[in-house]
Design an enzyme around this catalytic site. Structure first.
Site, PDB file in Angstrom:
ATOM      1  N   ILE A  13      71.516  45.261  20.576  1.00 58.96           N
ATOM      2  CA  ILE A  13      72.928  45.247  20.169  1.00 58.96           C
ATOM      3  C   ILE A  13      73.333  43.850  19.687  1.00 58.96           C
ATOM      4  O   ILE A  13      74.026  43.707  18.677  1.00 58.96           O
ATOM      5  CB  ILE A  13      73.839  45.695  21.345  1.00 58.96           C
ATOM      6  CG1 ILE A  13      73.440  47.098  21.818  1.00 58.96           C
ATOM      7  CG2 ILE A  13      75.304  45.663  20.938  1.00 58.96           C
ATOM      8  CD1 ILE A  13      74.101  47.545  23.117  1.00 58.96           C
ATOM      9  N   LEU A  82      76.183  39.105  25.844  1.00 54.49           N
ATOM     10  CA  LEU A  82      75.385  40.348  25.858  1.00 54.49           C
ATOM     11  C   LEU A  82      74.061  40.200  26.595  1.00 54.49           C
ATOM     12  O   LEU A  82      73.438  41.210  26.935  1.00 54.49           O
ATOM     13  CB  LEU A  82      75.063  40.803  24.427  1.00 54.49           C
ATOM     14  CG  LEU A  82      76.224  41.213  23.538  1.00 54.49           C
ATOM     15  CD1 LEU A  82      76.443  40.164  22.453  1.00 54.49           C
ATOM     16  CD2 LEU A  82      75.991  42.560  22.901  1.00 54.49           C
ATOM     17  N   SER A  86      68.250  45.140  30.571  1.00 55.82           N
ATOM     18  CA  SER A  86      69.067  46.306  30.206  1.00 55.82           C
ATOM     19  C   SER A  86      68.424  47.666  30.476  1.00 55.82           C
ATOM     20  O   SER A  86      69.058  48.688  30.229  1.00 55.82           O
ATOM     21  CB  SER A  86      69.423  46.217  28.716  1.00 55.82           C
ATOM     22  OG  SER A  86      68.256  46.412  27.924  1.00 55.82           O
ATOM     23  N   THR A 131      78.736  48.168  30.519  1.00 55.20           N
ATOM     24  CA  THR A 131      78.204  49.509  30.290  1.00 55.20           C
ATOM     25  C   THR A 131      79.017  50.561  31.039  1.00 55.20           C
ATOM     26  O   THR A 131      79.634  50.264  32.070  1.00 55.20           O
ATOM     27  CB  THR A 131      76.739  49.549  30.782  1.00 55.20           C
ATOM     28  OG1 THR A 131      76.301  50.902  30.806  1.00 55.20           O
ATOM     29  CG2 THR A 131      76.592  48.998  32.195  1.00 55.20           C
ATOM     30  N   ASP A 132      78.949  51.803  30.566  1.00 52.65           N
ATOM     31  CA  ASP A 132      79.623  52.901  31.285  1.00 52.65           C
ATOM     32  C   ASP A 132      78.898  53.245  32.591  1.00 52.65           C
ATOM     33  O   ASP A 132      79.451  53.938  33.447  1.00 52.65           O
ATOM     34  CB  ASP A 132      79.746  54.149  30.396  1.00 52.65           C
ATOM     35  CG  ASP A 132      78.420  54.716  29.914  1.00 52.65           C
ATOM     36  OD1 ASP A 132      77.356  54.150  30.232  1.00 52.65           O
ATOM     37  OD2 ASP A 132      78.441  55.748  29.202  1.00 52.65           O
ATOM     38  N   GLU A 133      77.650  52.741  32.757  1.00 53.95           N
ATOM     39  CA  GLU A 133      76.892  53.110  33.963  1.00 53.95           C
ATOM     40  C   GLU A 133      77.526  52.566  35.243  1.00 53.95           C
ATOM     41  O   GLU A 133      77.211  53.045  36.334  1.00 53.95           O
ATOM     42  CB  GLU A 133      75.438  52.620  33.859  1.00 53.95           C
ATOM     43  CG  GLU A 133      74.723  53.259  32.704  1.00 53.95           C
ATOM     44  CD  GLU A 133      73.208  53.204  32.803  1.00 53.95           C
ATOM     45  OE1 GLU A 133      72.669  52.892  33.877  1.00 53.95           O
ATOM     46  OE2 GLU A 133      72.571  53.484  31.780  1.00 53.95           O
ATOM     47  N   TYR A 156      70.167  48.376  38.001  1.00 53.75           N
ATOM     48  CA  TYR A 156      70.743  47.874  36.739  1.00 53.75           C
ATOM     49  C   TYR A 156      72.260  47.991  36.764  1.00 53.75           C
ATOM     50  O   TYR A 156      72.980  47.007  36.537  1.00 53.75           O
ATOM     51  CB  TYR A 156      70.177  48.654  35.541  1.00 53.75           C
ATOM     52  CG  TYR A 156      70.996  48.489  34.267  1.00 53.75           C
ATOM     53  CD1 TYR A 156      71.055  47.266  33.607  1.00 53.75           C
ATOM     54  CD2 TYR A 156      71.730  49.562  33.732  1.00 53.75           C
ATOM     55  CE1 TYR A 156      71.814  47.105  32.449  1.00 53.75           C
ATOM     56  CE2 TYR A 156      72.492  49.413  32.587  1.00 53.75           C
ATOM     57  CZ  TYR A 156      72.530  48.186  31.937  1.00 53.75           C
ATOM     58  OH  TYR A 156      73.294  48.033  30.793  1.00 53.75           O
ATOM     59  N   SER A 157      72.766  49.204  37.053  1.00 52.38           N
ATOM     60  CA  SER A 157      74.225  49.374  36.979  1.00 52.38           C
ATOM     61  C   SER A 157      74.929  48.598  38.084  1.00 52.38           C
ATOM     62  O   SER A 157      76.047  48.111  37.890  1.00 52.38           O
ATOM     63  CB  SER A 157      74.617  50.849  36.981  1.00 52.38           C
ATOM     64  OG  SER A 157      74.050  51.541  38.053  1.00 52.38           O
ATOM     65  N   LYS A 160      75.248  45.108  36.746  1.00 54.87           N
ATOM     66  CA  LYS A 160      76.286  45.015  35.713  1.00 54.87           C
ATOM     67  C   LYS A 160      77.674  45.125  36.366  1.00 54.87           C
ATOM     68  O   LYS A 160      78.604  44.413  35.987  1.00 54.87           O
ATOM     69  CB  LYS A 160      76.108  46.104  34.655  1.00 54.87           C
ATOM     70  CG  LYS A 160      74.898  45.957  33.756  1.00 54.87           C
ATOM     71  CD  LYS A 160      74.917  44.724  32.868  1.00 54.87           C
ATOM     72  CE  LYS A 160      75.942  44.791  31.765  1.00 54.87           C
ATOM     73  NZ  LYS A 160      75.783  43.642  30.816  1.00 54.87           N
ATOM     74  N   GLY A 289      67.412  58.401  41.526  1.00 55.49           N
ATOM     75  CA  GLY A 289      68.848  58.077  41.399  1.00 55.49           C
ATOM     76  C   GLY A 289      69.418  58.384  40.022  1.00 55.49           C
ATOM     77  O   GLY A 289      70.422  57.804  39.610  1.00 55.49           O
ATOM     78  N   TYR A 347      54.471  55.348  32.808  1.00 55.04           N
ATOM     79  CA  TYR A 347      54.222  56.760  32.491  1.00 55.04           C
ATOM     80  C   TYR A 347      52.868  57.278  32.964  1.00 55.04           C
ATOM     81  O   TYR A 347      52.732  58.458  33.200  1.00 55.04           O
ATOM     82  CB  TYR A 347      54.378  57.000  30.987  1.00 55.04           C
ATOM     83  CG  TYR A 347      55.805  56.796  30.543  1.00 55.04           C
ATOM     84  CD1 TYR A 347      56.776  57.752  30.812  1.00 55.04           C
ATOM     85  CD2 TYR A 347      56.189  55.632  29.890  1.00 55.04           C
ATOM     86  CE1 TYR A 347      58.097  57.561  30.439  1.00 55.04           C
ATOM     87  CE2 TYR A 347      57.505  55.428  29.507  1.00 55.04           C
ATOM     88  CZ  TYR A 347      58.451  56.397  29.781  1.00 55.04           C
ATOM     89  OH  TYR A 347      59.751  56.205  29.419  1.00 55.04           O
TER      90      TYR A 347
END
Ligand code: NAD
Ligand code: DAU
Length: 351
Positions: A13, A82, A86, A131-133, A156-157, A160, A289, A347
């Site tokens: 971003i 920023l 992330s 963030t919206d999180e 992370y959230s 933030k 989560g 993965y």
């Protein structure tokens, strides 16, 4: 000439924000501070690196002395922050890295701004990109508004959310002029291929499995990255002090529906038979989560600042897919070396 510090401007971003400001505001000097972690890439902003009103500085926001020195040297008039760790999956494996950059790093910038601007901060502005999180997870109904209580679920959230609280606290306690925005999921050119859309575009190109977490019924609200950059521009100059603005696309998709749409679009672009890419879909162990649903009510920014998304999801996805297909070298460069190690751990070890 005004001087604005943008942190994290070599990331996804941030690179779009830096380009927008450098090209739109020749009378403002943009200082782009970035540590160039795995997610930062100077290729993202190569086209503007020689502009007269642009300076790149390699540095780490967790280094308090360095940050203080930088603010003393350049006397910034504003900060658009920023820089962050992330990616949610990485935060589950290494929460401390998120505490360091997202919380301590933000605190260092707040302290340096407070010291530099002191009582004479009327014309200054600290803009924190969030963030919206931080609002946690929605059920089937409802939208996140600016007054929704914080309820973060991932490291992370949580990091933030903590940084948002510190920004607000510096406003209340020390009178620091700030604005915060909380945005939904971005997508677009230069998106690092660890996140859903670019990862799946890359995997489809490479004929690799498409690892859908859990039952794939998780919902996200997708916004084209240049529309986020446009919102940041508006909020930085016209947003009200000590206010929060939610930014979102009014564009909710269940992951599995989005993945199937992506598969259809990619089959056409790659001239493969219909249904070829969908065969790559593989359901894998869920993210711990995992938030069920995010959806933003972006009424406030629309009503007060006149912002709305400029492209539909179909248009934005088409631009994004075309960009990735035209920039295979970029994709190859960022997915070599460290990326492969991450991919294997994420993965192949755990799923
Ligand atoms: P990104 O991971 O692509 O880029 C982050 C940038 O920050 C990279 O260039 C990296 O090198 C830099 N950085 C990391 N640690 C640093 C440090 N210690 N010092 C200096 N620079 C450092 O992230 P992004 O997706 O572009 O997100 C940018 C911001 O927007 C973040 O604050 C994120 O929380 C927020 N945000 C992202 C989204 C999204 O969908 N991607 C949505 C809402 C909000
Ligand atoms: O909502 C804003 C946030 O959006 C930003 O703050 C974050 O920085 C950004 O990374 C993003 O977080 P998400 O966790 O929502 O994005 P991600 O692309 O990682 O995942 C989107 C959805 O897809 C989520 O439900 C998890 C799922 N997913 C993701 C990956 C990487 C999969 O099913 N498989 C995957 O391999």
């Amino acid at each position: 000439m005004k001087r604005i510090l943008v942190t994290g401007g070599a990331g996804f971003i941030g690179s779009h924000v830096v380009r927008r400001f450098v090209t739109k505001y020749p009378d403002i000097h943009i200082y782009n501070l970035d540590a160039l972690t795995y997610a930062g890439n100077l290729e993202n902003i190569k086209d503007i690196e020689k502009a007269d009103n642009y300076t790149f500085i390699k540095g780490d926001i967790t280094d308090a002395d360095f940050i203080t020195g930088l603010f003393n040297k350049f006397s910034f008039d504003g900060v658009i922050h920023l820089a962050a760790e992330s990616h949610v999956d990485r935060s589950i494996k290494d929460p401390l890295a998120f505490v360091k950059t997202n919380i301590i790093g933000t605190l260092n910038l707040l302290n340096a701004s407070k010291e530099l601007w002191g009582k004479d901060s009327g014309e200054k502005r600290f803009y924190h990109i969030s963030t919206d999180e931080v609002y946690g997870s929605l059920g089937a109904e409802g939208l996140f508004t600016e007054t929704t209580a914080y309820d973060p679920n991932s490291p992370y959230s949580a990091s933030k959310a903590s940084s948002d609280h510190f920004v607000r606290a510096y406003g209340e306690t020390y009178g620091l002029p700030y604005v915060i925005s909380n945005c939904s999921n971005n997508y677009g050119p230069n998106h690092f291929p660890e996140k859903l859309i670019p990862l799946f575009i890359n995997n489809i190109i490479e004929n690799r499995a498409l690892p859908v977490y859990g039952d794939g019924k998780y919902t996200r609200d997708w916004l084209f990255v240049k529309d986020h950059a446009a919102a940041i521009d508006l909020i930085f100059f016209e947003g009200k002090n000590h206010e929060t603005y939610n930014i979102g696309g009014f564009n909710e998709w269940q992951n599995i529906d989005l993945v199937k749409l992506l598969c259809r679009l990619m089959d056409v672009k790659l001239d493969r038979g219909a249904g070829t890419s969908e065969k790559l879909i593989t359901y894998v162990t869920d993210r711990p989560g995992h938030d069920l649903r995010y959806a933003i009510d972006a009424t406030k920014i629309n009503r007060e600042l006149g912002w709305k998304p400029s492209v539909t999801f179909e248009q934005g996805l088409e631009i994004t897919i075309d960009w990735f297909l035209e920039n295979k070298e970029w994709l190859k460069n960022v997915t070599s070396g460290e990326y492969e190690k991450y991919y294997e751990k994420q993965y192949l070890d755990s799923h």
